[in-house]
Design a protein around this motif. Structure first.
Motif, PDB file in Angstrom:
ATOM      1  N   ARG A 135      62.975  72.363  37.018  1.00 13.13           N
ATOM      2  CA  ARG A 135      63.703  73.258  36.124  1.00 13.13           C
ATOM      3  C   ARG A 135      63.189  73.111  34.691  1.00 13.13           C
ATOM      4  NH1 ARG A 135      68.639  71.586  37.171  1.00 13.13           N
ATOM      5  NH2 ARG A 135      68.836  72.986  38.956  1.00 13.13           N
ATOM      6  N   ALA A 197      71.437  71.766  32.948  1.00 14.90           N
ATOM      7  CA  ALA A 197      70.740  70.510  32.662  1.00 14.90           C
ATOM      8  C   ALA A 197      70.935  69.524  33.823  1.00 14.90           C
ATOM      9  CB  ALA A 197      71.266  69.931  31.355  1.00 14.90           C
ATOM     10  N   PRO A 198      70.034  68.541  33.982  1.00 12.61           N
ATOM     11  CA  PRO A 198      68.895  68.223  33.105  1.00 12.61           C
ATOM     12  C   PRO A 198      67.667  69.050  33.458  1.00 12.61           C
ATOM     13  CG  PRO A 198      69.048  66.587  34.831  1.00 12.61           C
ATOM     14  CD  PRO A 198      70.220  67.521  35.040  1.00 12.61           C
ATOM     15  N   TYR A 199      66.701  69.043  32.538  1.00 12.68           N
ATOM     16  CA  TYR A 199      65.483  69.839  32.685  1.00 12.68           C
ATOM     17  C   TYR A 199      64.255  68.927  32.764  1.00 12.68           C
ATOM     18  CZ  TYR A 199      68.639  73.542  31.183  1.00 12.68           C
ATOM     19  OH  TYR A 199      69.697  74.409  31.085  1.00 12.68           O
ATOM     20  N   ASP A 200      63.357  69.290  33.654  1.00 12.30           N
ATOM     21  CA  ASP A 200      62.086  68.557  33.763  1.00 12.30           C
ATOM     22  C   ASP A 200      61.160  68.894  32.607  1.00 12.30           C
ATOM     23  OD1 ASP A 200      62.612  67.289  36.319  1.00 12.30           O
ATOM     24  OD2 ASP A 200      62.472  69.300  37.164  1.00 12.30           O
ATOM     25  N   GLN A 218      69.499  66.774  27.218  1.00  5.73           N
ATOM     26  CA  GLN A 218      69.326  67.598  28.413  1.00  5.73           C
ATOM     27  C   GLN A 218      67.964  67.418  29.084  1.00  5.73           C
ATOM     28  OE1 GLN A 218      70.450  71.699  27.422  1.00  5.73           O
ATOM     29  NE2 GLN A 218      72.199  70.928  26.239  1.00  5.73           N
ATOM     30  N   ALA A 220      65.512  65.526  31.405  1.00  7.35           N
ATOM     31  CA  ALA A 220      65.638  64.618  32.542  1.00  7.35           C
ATOM     32  C   ALA A 220      64.706  63.418  32.387  1.00  7.35           C
ATOM     33  CB  ALA A 220      65.299  65.368  33.833  1.00  7.35           C
ATOM     34  N   PRO A 221      65.039  62.293  33.018  1.00 10.67           N
ATOM     35  CA  PRO A 221      64.099  61.167  33.045  1.00 10.67           C
ATOM     36  C   PRO A 221      62.762  61.623  33.635  1.00 10.67           C
ATOM     37  CG  PRO A 221      66.250  60.474  33.815  1.00 10.67           C
ATOM     38  CD  PRO A 221      66.319  61.966  33.672  1.00 10.67           C
ATOM     39  N   GLY A 223      60.973  63.742  32.108  1.00 15.35           N
ATOM     40  CA  GLY A 223      60.747  65.078  31.574  1.00 15.35           C
ATOM     41  C   GLY A 223      59.911  65.066  30.299  1.00 15.35           C
ATOM     42  N   HIS A 243      60.354  61.513  28.145  1.00 14.36           N
ATOM     43  CA  HIS A 243      61.521  60.673  28.460  1.00 14.36           C
ATOM     44  C   HIS A 243      61.082  59.628  29.484  1.00 14.36           C
ATOM     45  CE1 HIS A 243      66.107  60.588  29.516  1.00 14.36           C
ATOM     46  NE2 HIS A 243      65.644  59.422  29.085  1.00 14.36           N
TER      47      HIS A 243
END
Length: 266
Positions: A135, A197-200, A218, A220-221, A223, A243
């Motif tokens: 995403r 969320a979360p977003y890549d 928002q 992502a780990p 991301g 991240h």
């Protein structure tokens, strides 16, 4: 009393002397045929077939320029090849659509240079193939061009636009493409879009003095976030935020020029 003449009289007589009715194939009823054929040939030479704005060849040349400028991600280049950029600009500017230049789209906004679009998506993708890039959040839909490219490299794209006329325009321009994995949202981009969320990946088409905390929250780990940021010198540079392991790693890249990041909706 004289009989009315029917023209072309000489052609009719010549045909009777031949003992056959005049035919178009004989060229008798088309005395301008050679002239018209010559004009047609001249037009074909002036505008070679396959070089219109809808031609793959025009976009392929743009992609080759992007590759020469250093874009290496073949998935990004393939997406740039598929999206007809001229459909996202005013018809009066369509002949400039595949030049490496930003163009006005109204409301003091612009469509970014193809090289900037490709570079930002490449940084955000980080070499990940489309199947693994889940995403993505886009801040600033504009006319919808970058959203269309993103929809070809990510499984799902959420694009937020704060200016209602541009949001509506993008919906209209993107509708014929039927990108079912693309969702357009009218809202304040500085807030991101928490419901999905979360977003890549997060990519911003406007630059401010700092990154909104909502974007970082928002992401992502694993991301990657790409955005223009105002530098200490006063210009803008591209910043990549990764991240990693619970922390945010920042790297700075080339200078860019984007419209200012603003809050609220209009």
């Amino acid at each position: 009393m004289k009989r009315a003449r029917h023209f072309p009289l000489s052609l009719e007589r010549l045909a009777r002397d031949r003992g056959s009715a005049p035919r178009a194939a004989d060229g008798l009823l088309r005395p301008q045929g050679p002239v018209q054929a010559a004009a047609r040939d001249q037009r074909l030479q002036a505008t070679p077939a396959g070089l219109g704005l809808d031609s793959d060849l025009v976009r392929r040349r743009m992609v080759e320029r992007l590759r020469a400028q250093g874009v290496r991600d073949e998935h990004v280049l393939a997406a740039m090849l598929q999206v007809p950029r001229h459909r996202f600009v005013d018809s009066a500017l369509a002949n400039q659509a595949y030049e490496d230049t930003s163009l006005p789209i109204g409301l003091q906004q612009t469509i970014s240079k193809p090289s900037v679009v490709a570079r930002m998506i490449e940084l955000m993708s980080g070499g990940r193939p489309p199947q693994s890039l889940g995403r993505v959040l886009e801040i600033g839909t504009g006319c919808g061009y970058q959203a269309a490219v993103l929809s070809l490299v990510a499984r799902q794209v959420v694009s937020v636009e704060r200016l209602r006329p541009l949001h509506d325009k993008a919906r209209e321009l993107l509708a014929p493409m039927r990108r079912h994995n693309l969702r357009l949202v009218y809202g304040d981009g500085m807030l991101g879009h928490a419901p999905n969320a979360p977003y890549d990946g997060i990519i911003a088409a406007a630059g401010g003095a700092h990154l909104p905390q909502a974007w970082l929250d928002q992401l992502a780990p694993g991301g990657r976030l790409v955005a223009p940021i105002v530098s200490p010198a006063g210009g803008q540079i591209l910043v990549l935020i990764e991240h990693r392991d619970g922390r945010y790693v920042r790297t700075e890249h080339e200078a860019v020029h984007f419209v200012p990041l603003k809050s609220g909706t209009t």
